[in-house]
Design a protein around this motif. Sequence first.
Motif, short mmCIF file in Angstrom:
data_model
loop_
_atom_site.label_atom_id
_atom_site.label_comp_id
_atom_site.label_asym_id
_atom_site.label_seq_id
_atom_site.Cartn_x
_atom_site.Cartn_y
_atom_site.Cartn_z
N LEU A 42 -43.92 7.54 19.43
CA LEU A 42 -43.19 8.60 19.36
C LEU A 42 -43.11 9.72 20.41
CD1 LEU A 42 -43.88 9.21 15.40
CD2 LEU A 42 -41.68 8.26 16.49
N GLU A 43 -44.35 9.71 21.06
CA GLU A 43 -44.51 10.76 22.10
C GLU A 43 -43.32 10.43 23.22
OE1 GLU A 43 -48.25 10.64 24.22
OE2 GLU A 43 -48.36 12.78 24.19
N GLN B 245 -28.17 10.78 13.45
CA GLN B 245 -29.25 11.04 14.16
C GLN B 245 -30.08 9.83 14.71
OE1 GLN B 245 -30.64 13.35 16.00
NE2 GLN B 245 -28.65 14.94 15.36
N LEU C 234 -35.86 13.21 8.29
CA LEU C 234 -35.62 13.07 9.90
C LEU C 234 -34.38 13.46 10.39
CD1 LEU C 234 -37.74 9.89 10.07
CD2 LEU C 234 -38.38 12.06 10.74
N GLN D 202 -34.48 16.16 13.13
CA GLN D 202 -33.66 15.66 14.43
C GLN D 202 -32.30 16.45 14.94
OE1 GLN D 202 -34.23 11.45 14.17
NE2 GLN D 202 -36.38 11.67 13.97
N GLN E 29 -39.70 10.66 21.88
CA GLN E 29 -39.17 12.05 21.87
C GLN E 29 -39.08 12.82 23.15
OE1 GLN E 29 -41.68 13.27 18.52
NE2 GLN E 29 -40.52 12.13 16.91
N LEU F 243 -52.03 14.54 22.61
CA LEU F 243 -50.59 14.28 22.00
C LEU F 243 -49.66 15.41 22.05
CD1 LEU F 243 -49.23 11.78 20.86
CD2 LEU F 243 -49.66 12.74 18.40
N THR F 244 -48.64 15.12 22.91
CA THR F 244 -47.45 16.08 22.90
C THR F 244 -46.49 15.80 22.38
OG1 THR F 244 -46.59 14.98 24.82
CG2 THR F 244 -48.23 16.42 25.66
N GLN F 245 -45.53 16.55 22.12
CA GLN F 245 -44.20 16.61 21.27
C GLN F 245 -44.46 16.77 19.68
OE1 GLN F 245 -41.04 16.01 22.15
NE2 GLN F 245 -41.45 15.92 24.47
N ASP G 79 -46.04 13.98 12.97
CA ASP G 79 -46.14 12.38 12.43
C ASP G 79 -47.58 11.75 12.29
OD1 ASP G 79 -44.25 9.55 11.81
OD2 ASP G 79 -46.21 9.23 12.74
N TYR G 80 -48.33 12.18 13.38
CA TYR G 80 -49.77 11.91 13.52
C TYR G 80 -50.54 12.52 12.47
CZ TYR G 80 -54.60 12.20 15.27
OH TYR G 80 -55.93 12.05 15.24
N ALA H 7 -34.26 19.39 16.25
CA ALA H 7 -35.11 18.98 17.53
C ALA H 7 -34.17 18.39 18.54
CB ALA H 7 -36.15 18.23 16.83
N ALA I 244 -33.60 8.97 13.55
CA ALA I 244 -33.61 8.87 11.88
C ALA I 244 -33.16 7.40 11.41
CB ALA I 244 -32.98 9.95 11.48
N ARG J 12 -48.27 7.27 20.25
CA ARG J 12 -47.71 7.01 21.61
C ARG J 12 -46.43 6.62 21.57
NH1 ARG J 12 -51.31 9.77 23.46
NH2 ARG J 12 -53.26 9.14 23.08
N LEU K 299 -42.77 16.78 17.14
CA LEU K 299 -42.57 15.82 15.86
C LEU K 299 -43.40 14.46 15.81
CD1 LEU K 299 -39.69 17.55 15.86
CD2 LEU K 299 -38.74 15.67 15.47
N ALA K 300 -43.87 14.08 17.09
CA ALA K 300 -45.01 13.09 17.26
C ALA K 300 -46.25 13.78 16.78
CB ALA K 300 -45.03 12.87 18.71
#
Lengths: 212, 212
Positions: free
Chosen positions: A93-94, A64, B93, B97, A97, B62-64, B70-71, B100, A67, A91, B66-67
């Motif tokens: 990671l968004e 992955q 992760l 992932q 992803q 924030l979207t996503q 994490d936030y 995801a 990861a 930001r 996993l992000a």
Amino acid sequence: MKLYSFFNSSTSFRVRIALALKGLPYEYAAVNLRAGEQGAEEYRALSPAAIVPTLVDGEVKLTQSLAIIDYLDATYPAPRLVPQDPLERARVLEIAQTIACEIHPINNIRVLKYLSGPLKVSEADKSAWYAHWVEEGLGAVEQLLAARPRSSYCVGEAPTLADCCLVPQVANAQRMGCDLSRFERVMAVVEHCMAQPAFIAAAPSNQPDYVG
Amino acid sequence: MKLYSFFNSSTSFRVRIALALKGLPYEYAAVNLRAGEQGAEEYRALSPAAIVPTLVDGEVKLTQSLAIIDYLDATYPAPRLVPQDPLERARVLEIAQTIACEIHPINNIRVLKYLSGPLKVSEADKSAWYAHWVEEGLGAVEQLLAARPRSSYCVGEAPTLADCCLVPQVANAQRMGCDLSRFERVMAVVEHCMAQPAFIAAAPSNQPDYVG
């Protein structure tokens, strides 16, 4: 350190950029996806999902790409590719992803093979499928970039995980003949990245298993 | 804090689990994916990709999933859902992932709609497509779990991001009628999770927009 990679795999390309940005030397182990080498029993022992890339670092075996890059960031933190500030981090990671979860998985080689194989989808419909998800996904990335002040990289003035994901996705879409000119912010970031030595070193055409 | 969510969306379910595990109160804003509410201009201003979930926390949008998790982990760290130890973190992760990036995106509602719509794929072929990616992906997760000593959760004795991803994916596959009995380790973890209050509270049938 050893990276199992295929020159044209965009997820392998992501990790190669991260390794190059961190200046980490590694052994390149080519896995020829066109010849189906990822399905070999020996490789499946490393990667149960039979996908590239896989990183082997001492006792650590990891699949992955996101990861792997997180692991590299934790273990070899200079330079950081996922910022530590919670908001900057979010930001990055968004964007990463949006690419890794909304574009790439739907358009990768095994999915396209399933469309042509079991589902007997025509070449034209397959290209339209590919272009559709690129349009949707890069359209979203474009808006995420446009919502903030212009910067050289996706987030700020240093490369991050977001750039590690964006550059290979754009290279992939260009290879598939997509017109990306309307994604002005995306293309400006990619152009800036592709002038940097680490991104150039990681490019498909500079890998030992490259076939033109 | 406000979460834009759809009861049956497995990515929304992931974030609802995380919020419940952290004991964070939030306003539930239902986005009816069946009615196409995610495409409304007002919602697209929050989520350029027109997908759920979206988290709004003060100034942060924030979207996503996993992000977002994490936030939440960075901002409300108790309990941590992504461990800080580099190797434990990598394991979490890697599993998250695999779900995801290898299962969910290929099987989500907009992809299934594209198959039935533009590609005119039959219901039977669409079910086979769904089952194929579940088999491949959960097969990989099963092997990742089986490579380590048995534990109550995916990684160790506390819930992590990996469990936040696994439980909704399994719920989704069960709703689609997939036989998951051969994924013994996966199902043992899911059964353990589904006995915990946070996972129960986050389940689709316990959301205000639930329709049976």
